[in-house]
Enzyme design. Structure first.
Site, mmCIF file in Angstrom:
data_model
loop_
_atom_site.group_PDB
_atom_site.id
_atom_site.type_symbol
_atom_site.label_atom_id
_atom_site.label_comp_id
_atom_site.label_asym_id
_atom_site.label_seq_id
_atom_site.Cartn_x
_atom_site.Cartn_y
_atom_site.Cartn_z
ATOM 1 N N ASP A 79 -2.689 18.678 -55.587
ATOM 2 C CA ASP A 79 -3.991 18.109 -54.951
ATOM 3 C C ASP A 79 -3.675 16.907 -54.295
ATOM 4 O O ASP A 79 -2.721 16.292 -54.655
ATOM 5 C CB ASP A 79 -5.104 18.189 -56.132
ATOM 6 C CG ASP A 79 -4.834 17.051 -57.197
ATOM 7 O OD1 ASP A 79 -3.641 17.054 -57.566
ATOM 8 O OD2 ASP A 79 -5.554 16.485 -57.578
ATOM 9 N N GLU A 138 -4.935 16.379 -60.462
ATOM 10 C CA GLU A 138 -4.280 14.979 -61.042
ATOM 11 C C GLU A 138 -5.145 13.840 -60.296
ATOM 12 O O GLU A 138 -5.364 13.033 -61.036
ATOM 13 C CB GLU A 138 -3.088 14.889 -60.775
ATOM 14 C CG GLU A 138 -2.118 13.810 -61.678
ATOM 15 C CD GLU A 138 -2.381 12.209 -60.832
ATOM 16 O OE1 GLU A 138 -2.281 11.462 -61.624
ATOM 17 O OE2 GLU A 138 -2.706 11.998 -59.766
HETATM 18 ZN ZN LIG Z 1 0.060 11.581 -57.736
#
Ligand SMILES: [Zn+2]
Length: 380
Positions: A79, A138
């Site tokens: 992501d 994350e």
């Molecule tokens: Zn990162």
């Protein structure tokens, strides 16, 4: 789009990953690109989607190859943070201009994922186990990301001996810094109740502000520690003070403050919340103190893993990295529960910024370094 099913080259593969838009929480196409590259290398792929809006759904991918020891894991995320407005070119169309490759995720951290896969293609171990632990969350709340992957690994009995996280840790040149730990982080909210009233009749009211100010003065004077061999000193910051009183003649009914503490491995987040609560209650026993620990600190003592990485960096970059614990939290806070964790990746100068870019030469060198790490980790 690049065909990633052929032997992955880190530049072409980074482009293919950037082109698959994946604003956090990510799922779908970007994972297809990774799966297509890993399958021909003999990885068993476990993709699963967890959570619901607003923090999900999040896709995670666990890839494993081989069996037995040693078990080397690479962790990362696909992501990216939203691009923001003002890019020179489309952030989700990788574009090489001169020595740089531009695109959202170029350094944080699609480039590192691509470099690791390309390194694997060149140095597939003939014994032991390799895992990739890749999340689609994350950069977001990380509720359904690496934590869900760790649960999955525990269910399946997957236990790495080492874990390398490909976060962009380099500062001025590739290889100058690796992270062997991170500070913990806790946010604390303080609410001091009072009794609202007219300033001309203070005996009929109870002003919360002086109590809160005295408590904050005590908190500001706390020295948590002087730092350790590997960590800088822990730090308490008052980040907000709010009463919201717009009238001149009113004693307010409540006052609030917010703190953020970054702490080293001499402390636990929950203990710090209790300590702040005690400091506040000296002045105002009925105050409410609420804390949320966003991550405990962790440290991987320098040893085999940091040695392997430092030697591999020295081979290709000609420098030995600084072993650092600075910066914000990372998914290492979760992965450290599994095994020793170190972090090493590209330059972090443009991460999360407009026109995020990676030097093409750095991508090639990172691939060489990761290849050397794999060879060293699997030397019999
Ligand atoms: Zn990162």
């Amino acid at each position: 789009m690049t065909d990633a099913s052929t032997l992955p080259d880190s530049l072409a593969f980074t482009k293919a990953l950037i082109d698959a838009e994946s604003i956090t929480p990510a799922r779908g196409a970007v994972f297809d690109v990774l799966e297509a590259a890993l399958k021909p290398l003999g990885f068993a792929i476990d993709r699963f989607t967890v959570g619901e809006a607003p923090d999900g759904p999040v896709e995670n991918l666990l890839a494993t190859r081989g069996s037995g020891a040693p078990h080397f894991a690479f962790a990362g995320h696909l992501d990216v943070v939203p691009p923001g407005k003002g890019w020179t070119t489309d952030p989700f169309r990788a574009e090489q201009r001169g020595a740089l490759l531009y695109g959202r995720g170029a350094v944080d951290m699609k480039g590192a994922v691509a470099a690791f896969v390309a390194a694997l293609a060149r140095a597939l171990p003939d014994h032991g186990t390799v895992s990739l632990i890749i999340t689609g969350d994350e950069e977001g709340p990380a509720v359904y990301g690496t934590r869900a992957l760790i649960d999955r690994m525990r269910e399946r009995g997957i236990a790495p001996d080492f874990c390398l996280i490909g976060e962009p840790t380099s500062v001025n040149r590739l290889g100058d810094t690796i992270k062997i730990g991170r500070r913990g982080s806790v946010n604390i909210w303080i609410t001091v109740p009072g009794h609202q009233g007219h300033v001309a009749y203070p005996h009929l009211a109870d002003n919360p502000i002086p109590k809160l100010v005295r408590a904050l003065a005590d908190i500001d004077a706390i020295v948590l520690d002087e730092g350790t061999d590997w960590f800088q000193a822990s730090n308490i910051e008052v980040t907000d003070l709010e009463v919201g009183n717009t009238a001149h003649n009113v004693i307010p009914g409540a006052a609030q403050a917010r703190l953020s503490i970054r702490f080293n491995d001499l402390h636990r987040g929950t203990e710090l919340v209790e300590r702040i609560e005690r400091a506040v209650h000296v002045h105002t026993p009925d105050a409410e103190v609420k804390g949320i620990v966003s991550g405990e600190s962790f440290l991987t003592e320098p040893g085999r893993l940091s040695d392997i990485l430092s030697d591999a960096i020295e081979d290709h970059a000609g420098i030995r990295p600084e072993l650092s614990t600075s910066g914000g939290t990372s998914d290492g806070r979760f992965l450290h529960a599994l095994c020793p964790v170190v972090e090493f990746g590209l330059l972090n100068a443009t991460m999360h910024k407009l026109d995020e870019a990676v030097a093409v030469a750095d991508l090639a060198m990172l691939t060489d370094i990761y290849e050397s790490v794999l060879k060293r980790a699997f030397t019999r």
